[in-house]
Scaffold this motif. Sequence first.
Motif, PDB file in Angstrom:
ATOM      1  N   PHE A 372     -20.431  47.113  50.864  1.00  0.00           N
ATOM      2  CA  PHE A 372     -20.167  45.691  51.062  1.00  0.00           C
ATOM      3  C   PHE A 372     -20.922  45.122  52.258  1.00  0.00           C
ATOM      4  O   PHE A 372     -21.228  43.930  52.280  1.00  0.00           O
ATOM      5  N   ARG A 373     -21.226  45.948  53.221  1.00  0.00           N
ATOM      6  CA  ARG A 373     -22.075  45.468  54.322  1.00  0.00           C
ATOM      7  C   ARG A 373     -23.491  45.193  53.803  1.00  0.00           C
ATOM      8  O   ARG A 373     -24.139  44.245  54.235  1.00  0.00           O
ATOM      9  N   TYR A 374     -23.932  46.043  52.890  1.00  0.00           N
ATOM     10  CA  TYR A 374     -25.264  45.812  52.312  1.00  0.00           C
ATOM     11  C   TYR A 374     -25.288  44.513  51.514  1.00  0.00           C
ATOM     12  O   TYR A 374     -26.225  43.702  51.651  1.00  0.00           O
ATOM     13  N   ILE A 375     -24.276  44.276  50.677  1.00  0.00           N
ATOM     14  CA  ILE A 375     -24.233  43.024  49.910  1.00  0.00           C
ATOM     15  C   ILE A 375     -24.250  41.828  50.860  1.00  0.00           C
ATOM     16  O   ILE A 375     -24.905  40.810  50.593  1.00  0.00           O
ATOM     17  N   THR A 376     -23.550  41.954  51.966  1.00  0.00           N
ATOM     18  CA  THR A 376     -23.514  40.862  52.946  1.00  0.00           C
ATOM     19  C   THR A 376     -24.902  40.586  53.504  1.00  0.00           C
ATOM     20  O   THR A 376     -25.304  39.412  53.658  1.00  0.00           O
ATOM     21  N   ARG A 377     -25.662  41.634  53.783  1.00  0.00           N
ATOM     22  CA  ARG A 377     -27.019  41.414  54.288  1.00  0.00           C
ATOM     23  C   ARG A 377     -27.920  40.794  53.216  1.00  0.00           C
ATOM     24  O   ARG A 377     -28.784  39.973  53.534  1.00  0.00           O
ATOM     25  N   VAL A 378     -27.720  41.156  51.963  1.00  0.00           N
ATOM     26  CA  VAL A 378     -28.469  40.500  50.888  1.00  0.00           C
ATOM     27  C   VAL A 378     -28.109  39.016  50.833  1.00  0.00           C
ATOM     28  O   VAL A 378     -28.975  38.157  50.623  1.00  0.00           O
ATOM     29  N   ALA A 379     -26.843  38.705  51.050  1.00  0.00           N
ATOM     30  CA  ALA A 379     -26.432  37.299  51.103  1.00  0.00           C
ATOM     31  C   ALA A 379     -27.125  36.573  52.251  1.00  0.00           C
ATOM     32  O   ALA A 379     -27.504  35.395  52.120  1.00  0.00           O
ATOM     33  N   LEU A 380     -27.322  37.242  53.365  1.00  0.00           N
ATOM     34  CA  LEU A 380     -28.025  36.620  54.488  1.00  0.00           C
ATOM     35  C   LEU A 380     -29.473  36.310  54.119  1.00  0.00           C
ATOM     36  O   LEU A 380     -30.001  35.248  54.479  1.00  0.00           O
ATOM     37  N   VAL A 381     -30.124  37.219  53.411  1.00  0.00           N
ATOM     38  CA  VAL A 381     -31.499  36.971  52.973  1.00  0.00           C
ATOM     39  C   VAL A 381     -31.542  35.751  52.055  1.00  0.00           C
ATOM     40  O   VAL A 381     -32.381  34.856  52.216  1.00  0.00           O
ATOM     41  N   ASN A 382     -30.640  35.717  51.086  1.00  0.00           N
ATOM     42  CA  ASN A 382     -30.569  34.570  50.183  1.00  0.00           C
ATOM     43  C   ASN A 382     -30.276  33.279  50.942  1.00  0.00           C
ATOM     44  O   ASN A 382     -30.878  32.237  50.677  1.00  0.00           O
ATOM     45  N   GLY A 383     -29.339  33.364  51.883  1.00  0.00           N
ATOM     46  CA  GLY A 383     -28.983  32.175  52.646  1.00  0.00           C
ATOM     47  C   GLY A 383     -30.139  31.645  53.464  1.00  0.00           C
ATOM     48  O   GLY A 383     -30.381  30.431  53.509  1.00  0.00           O
ATOM     49  N   ALA A 384     -30.862  32.560  54.113  1.00  0.00           N
ATOM     50  CA  ALA A 384     -32.015  32.129  54.906  1.00  0.00           C
ATOM     51  C   ALA A 384     -33.068  31.477  54.022  1.00  0.00           C
ATOM     52  O   ALA A 384     -33.665  30.452  54.389  1.00  0.00           O
ATOM     53  N   ALA A 385     -33.305  32.058  52.845  1.00  0.00           N
ATOM     54  CA  ALA A 385     -34.324  31.508  51.949  1.00  0.00           C
ATOM     55  C   ALA A 385     -33.902  30.148  51.386  1.00  0.00           C
ATOM     56  O   ALA A 385     -34.660  29.174  51.440  1.00  0.00           O
ATOM     57  N   LEU A 386     -32.682  30.067  50.869  1.00  0.00           N
ATOM     58  CA  LEU A 386     -32.226  28.820  50.242  1.00  0.00           C
ATOM     59  C   LEU A 386     -32.145  27.672  51.237  1.00  0.00           C
ATOM     60  O   LEU A 386     -32.595  26.552  50.958  1.00  0.00           O
ATOM     61  N   TRP A 387     -31.550  27.944  52.395  1.00  0.00           N
ATOM     62  CA  TRP A 387     -31.376  26.856  53.360  1.00  0.00           C
ATOM     63  C   TRP A 387     -32.722  26.413  53.935  1.00  0.00           C
ATOM     64  O   TRP A 387     -32.946  25.223  54.139  1.00  0.00           O
ATOM     65  N   SER A 388     -33.617  27.361  54.156  1.00  0.00           N
ATOM     66  CA  SER A 388     -34.942  26.993  54.662  1.00  0.00           C
ATOM     67  C   SER A 388     -35.707  26.166  53.641  1.00  0.00           C
ATOM     68  O   SER A 388     -36.402  25.208  53.996  1.00  0.00           O
ATOM     69  N   LEU A 389     -35.581  26.513  52.366  1.00  0.00           N
ATOM     70  CA  LEU A 389     -36.216  25.720  51.312  1.00  0.00           C
ATOM     71  C   LEU A 389     -35.633  24.316  51.255  1.00  0.00           C
ATOM     72  O   LEU A 389     -36.362  23.323  51.153  1.00  0.00           O
ATOM     73  N   ALA A 390     -34.310  24.234  51.323  1.00  0.00           N
ATOM     74  CA  ALA A 390     -33.645  22.944  51.146  1.00  0.00           C
ATOM     75  C   ALA A 390     -33.840  22.008  52.317  1.00  0.00           C
ATOM     76  O   ALA A 390     -33.799  20.780  52.153  1.00  0.00           O
ATOM     77  N   GLN A 391     -34.081  22.535  53.518  1.00  0.00           N
ATOM     78  CA  GLN A 391     -34.246  21.687  54.692  1.00  0.00           C
ATOM     79  C   GLN A 391     -35.710  21.352  54.965  1.00  0.00           C
ATOM     80  O   GLN A 391     -35.999  20.440  55.747  1.00  0.00           O
ATOM     81  N   ALA A 392     -36.623  22.062  54.333  1.00  0.00           N
ATOM     82  CA  ALA A 392     -38.051  21.819  54.529  1.00  0.00           C
ATOM     83  C   ALA A 392     -38.549  20.789  53.531  1.00  0.00           C
ATOM     84  O   ALA A 392     -37.852  20.442  52.565  1.00  0.00           O
ATOM     85  N   THR A 467     -40.759  17.141  60.789  1.00  0.00           N
ATOM     86  CA  THR A 467     -40.763  16.839  62.219  1.00  0.00           C
ATOM     87  C   THR A 467     -40.065  17.918  63.050  1.00  0.00           C
ATOM     88  O   THR A 467     -40.272  17.989  64.259  1.00  0.00           O
ATOM     89  N   GLU A 468     -39.240  18.752  62.412  1.00  0.00           N
ATOM     90  CA  GLU A 468     -38.564  19.827  63.131  1.00  0.00           C
ATOM     91  C   GLU A 468     -39.270  21.170  62.970  1.00  0.00           C
ATOM     92  O   GLU A 468     -38.771  22.200  63.429  1.00  0.00           O
ATOM     93  N   GLY A 469     -40.433  21.156  62.312  1.00  0.00           N
ATOM     94  CA  GLY A 469     -41.214  22.376  62.173  1.00  0.00           C
ATOM     95  C   GLY A 469     -40.893  23.220  60.961  1.00  0.00           C
ATOM     96  O   GLY A 469     -41.439  24.316  60.811  1.00  0.00           O
ATOM     97  N   HIS A 470     -40.008  22.732  60.067  1.00  0.00           N
ATOM     98  CA  HIS A 470     -39.731  23.468  58.833  1.00  0.00           C
ATOM     99  C   HIS A 470     -40.947  23.366  57.910  1.00  0.00           C
ATOM    100  O   HIS A 470     -41.495  22.281  57.713  1.00  0.00           O
ATOM    101  N   ARG A 471     -41.329  24.490  57.305  1.00  0.00           N
ATOM    102  CA  ARG A 471     -42.517  24.536  56.458  1.00  0.00           C
ATOM    103  C   ARG A 471     -42.143  24.825  55.011  1.00  0.00           C
ATOM    104  O   ARG A 471     -41.239  25.611  54.736  1.00  0.00           O
ATOM    105  N   SER A 472     -42.865  24.201  54.116  1.00  0.00           N
ATOM    106  CA  SER A 472     -42.638  24.410  52.688  1.00  0.00           C
ATOM    107  C   SER A 472     -43.323  25.689  52.225  1.00  0.00           C
ATOM    108  O   SER A 472     -44.162  26.255  52.946  1.00  0.00           O
ATOM    109  N   PRO A 473     -43.022  26.157  51.008  1.00  0.00           N
ATOM    110  CA  PRO A 473     -43.870  27.173  50.406  1.00  0.00           C
ATOM    111  C   PRO A 473     -45.292  26.644  50.236  1.00  0.00           C
ATOM    112  O   PRO A 473     -45.536  25.427  50.233  1.00  0.00           O
ATOM    113  N   VAL A 474     -46.228  27.538  50.088  1.00  0.00           N
ATOM    114  CA  VAL A 474     -47.635  27.180  49.936  1.00  0.00           C
ATOM    115  C   VAL A 474     -47.931  26.800  48.492  1.00  0.00           C
ATOM    116  O   VAL A 474     -47.413  27.410  47.554  1.00  0.00           O
ATOM    117  N   ALA A 475     -48.764  25.791  48.318  1.00  0.00           N
ATOM    118  CA  ALA A 475     -49.290  25.442  47.005  1.00  0.00           C
ATOM    119  C   ALA A 475     -50.723  25.938  46.902  1.00  0.00           C
ATOM    120  O   ALA A 475     -51.541  25.668  47.795  1.00  0.00           O
TER     121      ALA A 475
END
Length: 481
Positions: A372-392, A467-475
């Motif tokens: 369950f600690r491993y699943i939690t870390r996978v959730a952190l990876v997903n969270g970092a990716a999703l939130w960074s995408l949504a705020q950029a 303006t806050e330095g968030h970057r999109s995926p590359v095209a």
Amino acid sequence: MGAHESTGDRPTRSTRRTFLSASAVATAATVAVPLTAGPAAAQAARPAGPGHPARPQAPDRELRALLRAVDRDRIEATVRRLAAFGTRHTLSRQDDPNRGIGAARDWIFAQLSGYAAASGGRMTVELQSFVQEPAPRIPVATRITNVVATLRGEQNPNRVYVVTGHYDSRATDVMDAVSDAPGADDDASGVAVLMELARVMATRRSEATLVFAAVAGEEQGLYGSAYLAKQLKAAGADVQGMFSNDIVGSSTADDGTRDPRAVRLFAEGVPTAETPAEASTRQSVGGENDSPSRQLARFVSDVAENAATGMRVRVIYRRDRYLRGSDHISFLREGWPAGRFTEPHEDFAHQHQDVRVVDGVQYGDLPEFCDFRYITRVALVNGAALWSLAQAPGTPKGVAVVTTNLTNDTTLRWQRGDEADLAGYEVVWRETTAAEWQRVIPVGNVTEVTIDLSKDNVFFGVRAVDTEGHRSPVAFPRPGS
């Protein structure tokens, strides 16, 4: 090296020793850039050329707070509760309150609805049902239901990012809808990831729309995710990224070896939905390693490999594993970038197996084999990716490399995004033999740039910055005029 950019008229040819960088109002200014860096700088950043070395995007304060809110105990409770329904087979009972896929569906819906209640109206939850007529692994007409929580974006609601896990399960016989099939790793673990992220993000304001979907019918043939993708397509959603979390419950292989700090991300090269014309272009200029899904995977590595997640993202250059396929394929078929998260090693005694003991060996997909600690870390990876995408900002559209003339420089053009906080753009480039982007050139809030570097020799891409330095995926650019 040099570059030149403008916002409208075709630029004049740049000199070989200058790099022209536009300001936010597209006023050109000449800045001298040496042709080669000094010895120390050359050793620190290869290859030499315009721009600075590419670096990961560190999590900001908001993202770090979000990730700290992810709760390991809640994730464990979700996995154990889903496993306790006995079986969640797509063909199992839908009207039993305690056992079967219907009971699991209703519990997931109630949990997500509770999270939505704290969102101030920003999150909605629906039961997305349809009747699947007889088809492979579906012997009779069967109602299939996805449970979908949608956190509406406040600035760019039509730009959408999706995360899924499938809540159906199976025993050894894929048509056995009666035997116990607890499905803890496959795929209560993935459902636990998306449900915990829905809980954490429900109370936060997102710029783009996030969809958290527990889909059904995966084991029978990706039926639920195919329906979800088609519904989003029919609604005109601009899906710019999708992640399937499928078998993310353990880091232990069948020989007992462990890799608890890594998660695999499968990302296709040649797009599933590529047209013959697009294939012809790719064959002529390259780009087999530059599909939208590969750019999405590079983005995940950039934002999710850090101390806040404690994880390494091992990108696999395949659509999926041999003989297997997950719900991201439904989105690839619609032409959207998508990838599949899965554990680094698999123990097949605990996947697609009847619950039994043979020669002292326990078979079956039981919670006791999850980490369950491993699943939690996978959730952190997903969270970092999703939130960074949504705020950029969104991935730039209409990116083209000009190929009307034979030149030793490169002109790139793209459409300006409509984000209110858009600051400008960066051009990235790398050697054709490199897997990751190597150099970054800030070019300002412009829609055209000429780089004094041959398009024949390197690969280019364009990404947006706010303006806050968030970057999109590359095209990745297509040949154009």
